[in-house]
Design a protein around this motif. Structure first.
Motif, short mmCIF file in Angstrom:
data_model
loop_
_atom_site.label_atom_id
_atom_site.label_comp_id
_atom_site.label_asym_id
_atom_site.label_seq_id
_atom_site.Cartn_x
_atom_site.Cartn_y
_atom_site.Cartn_z
N ARG A 248 0.83 -1.21 0.00
CA ARG A 248 0.00 0.00 0.00
C ARG A 248 0.86 1.25 0.00
O ARG A 248 0.57 2.23 -0.69
CB ARG A 248 -0.92 -0.01 1.22
CG ARG A 248 -2.02 -1.06 1.15
CD ARG A 248 -2.74 -1.22 2.47
NE ARG A 248 -3.37 0.02 2.88
CZ ARG A 248 -3.93 0.21 4.08
NH1 ARG A 248 -3.91 -0.78 4.98
NH2 ARG A 248 -4.48 1.35 4.38
N MET A 249 1.97 1.24 0.79
CA MET A 249 2.88 2.39 0.80
C MET A 249 3.55 2.56 -0.57
O MET A 249 3.68 3.67 -1.08
CB MET A 249 3.94 2.20 1.89
CG MET A 249 3.42 2.36 3.30
SD MET A 249 2.86 4.06 3.63
CE MET A 249 4.41 4.94 3.53
N PHE A 253 3.28 5.84 -2.96
CA PHE A 253 4.42 6.59 -3.50
C PHE A 253 4.38 6.62 -5.02
O PHE A 253 4.65 7.66 -5.64
CB PHE A 253 5.73 5.97 -3.02
CG PHE A 253 6.13 6.39 -1.63
CD1 PHE A 253 6.44 7.73 -1.36
CD2 PHE A 253 6.19 5.49 -0.60
CE1 PHE A 253 6.80 8.13 -0.09
CE2 PHE A 253 6.56 5.88 0.68
CZ PHE A 253 6.86 7.21 0.94
N ALA A 254 4.06 5.47 -5.63
CA ALA A 254 4.00 5.42 -7.09
C ALA A 254 2.91 6.33 -7.63
O ALA A 254 3.10 7.05 -8.61
CB ALA A 254 3.77 3.97 -7.54
N TRP A 257 4.06 9.93 -7.28
CA TRP A 257 5.05 10.30 -8.28
C TRP A 257 4.39 10.51 -9.65
O TRP A 257 4.73 11.44 -10.38
CB TRP A 257 6.11 9.20 -8.37
CG TRP A 257 7.10 9.42 -9.49
CD1 TRP A 257 7.20 8.73 -10.66
CD2 TRP A 257 8.12 10.42 -9.53
NE1 TRP A 257 8.20 9.23 -11.43
CE2 TRP A 257 8.80 10.28 -10.76
CE3 TRP A 257 8.53 11.41 -8.65
CZ2 TRP A 257 9.86 11.09 -11.13
CZ3 TRP A 257 9.59 12.23 -9.02
CH2 TRP A 257 10.24 12.08 -10.24
N ARG A 258 3.44 9.63 -10.00
CA ARG A 258 2.75 9.80 -11.28
C ARG A 258 1.98 11.11 -11.29
O ARG A 258 1.93 11.81 -12.31
CB ARG A 258 1.79 8.63 -11.52
CG ARG A 258 2.49 7.34 -11.93
CD ARG A 258 1.51 6.36 -12.54
NE ARG A 258 0.47 6.00 -11.58
CZ ARG A 258 0.54 4.97 -10.76
NH1 ARG A 258 1.62 4.19 -10.76
NH2 ARG A 258 -0.44 4.70 -9.92
N GLY A 259 1.36 11.47 -10.15
CA GLY A 259 0.65 12.74 -10.08
C GLY A 259 1.59 13.92 -10.24
O GLY A 259 1.26 14.91 -10.92
N PHE A 260 2.79 13.83 -9.61
CA PHE A 260 3.77 14.91 -9.73
C PHE A 260 4.24 15.06 -11.16
O PHE A 260 4.33 16.17 -11.70
CB PHE A 260 4.95 14.61 -8.80
CG PHE A 260 6.08 15.61 -8.90
CD1 PHE A 260 5.93 16.89 -8.40
CD2 PHE A 260 7.27 15.25 -9.51
CE1 PHE A 260 6.96 17.81 -8.50
CE2 PHE A 260 8.30 16.16 -9.61
CZ PHE A 260 8.16 17.45 -9.12
#
Length: 309
Positions: A248-249, A253-254, A257-260
């Protein structure tokens, strides 16, 4: 003879008045096609309603209650609707596949529009009419063409309103025939004018009820599906559901990162569209900085000159 004719005319007009009053209670549901399933179930217990007619037919034919329920289910008038929000990374292919799917299933589009926004990604809005027996098959196949992010299905039982309108139409048609027979027998002008006025009102009511039934038939025979298609760089919510804390963590994070990265890409695209304005702002800023720098050094030079004896 005249007295008997007048009594017959008065009786017919009274029949029409009572028919109109009896139908007014269902006028709203008939016109708006918003009768709920609960109303339909209540109508089953009423011997005067359309479901009562089915019950009487079942009793006369010697059928059981289960047979009557089966008949009601078979003759139910259902309106099916759905709303879907879908994504795709290839808009042209998805748009073409949706159009082909609707055509293959015997449906048609009431509305179809594509939009091209400044971000470079396109979107489409569709209102598809699909044969009712192909409703679920269509929804399932849309899910294989595009990535579904939202889906809502609805159904409405309009049996009571439909069969009430159908019954009132038969009553009005019978009334019209009797009025036409009376008109053929009328002898004085006053009776003729009265009967012709009643015929005109009856014809208008027949037209209204006929239009209501046609609208119901269209909504029942063809389900309505609203589709919102959005072109995206990467499909959303496609990762496998995480079960453990570590997974889940990692998924969080993934996703972050995709949103960023997606936000940076959107910013770059926006800056690319507005490069002229950006260049203009840079030039204005540089000019303003140079002017301020000159003023600052000019002031410092003047101050040093005044300090000398």
């Amino acid at each position: 003879m005249k007295r008997g004719f007048a009594w017959m005319l008065a009786l017919l007009l009274l029949l029409g008045l009572l028919s109109g009053c009896g139908g007014s209670g269902n006028a709203t549901a008939s016109d708006d096609a918003t009768t709920s399933a609960d109303s339909a179930d209540n109508g089953t217990a009423s011997a005067g309603g359309s479901y009562g007619v089915w019950a009487e037919t079942t009793e006369e034919s010697g059928g059981t209650a289960e047979d009557g329920a089966s008949d009601r289910l078979e003759n139910a008038k259902m309106i099916y609707t759905a709303r879907m929000e879908v994504e795709t990374t290839g808009f042209d292919d998805a748009d073409a596949d949706l159009r082909t799917l609707v055509e293959d299933l015997g449906g048609y589009f009431e509305q179809a529009a594509a939009h091209n926004y400044s971000s470079g990604y396109r979107s489409g809005d569709y209102t598809a009419r699909i044969p009712a027996d192909q409703f679920q098959a269509f929804l399932d196949r849309v899910g294989t063409i595009c990535h579904v992010t939202y889906k809502e299905e609805g159904s409405e039982n309009v049996s009571e309103a439909y069969y009430d309108a159908e019954s009132r139409l038969v009553t009005q048609q019978t009334k019209l025939e009797r009025l036409q027979n009376l008109l053929a027998q009328a002898e004085n002008m006053e009776d003729i004018i009265t009967i012709e006025s009643a015929i005109s009102d009856t014809e208008l009511e027949i037209e209204r009820l006929t239009g209501t039934l046609r609208r119901y038939d269209s909504l029942v025979d063809y389900a309505t599906v609203y589709i919102s298609l959005q072109e995206v760089y990467q499909l959303s919510n496609v990762e496998e559901p995480a079960t453990s804390f570590g997974s889940r963590m990692g998924a969080a994070f993934a996703s972050g990162w995709r949103g960023f990265v997606s936000a940076l890409e959107s910013l770059a695209v926006t800056l690319a569209y507005g490069w002229v304005w950006l260049l203009l702002l840079v030039v204005i800023g540089a000019a303003a900085g140079r002017i301020l720098w000159k003023r600052k050094h000019r002031g410092q030079g003047t101050g040093e000159t005044e300090k000398k004896p």
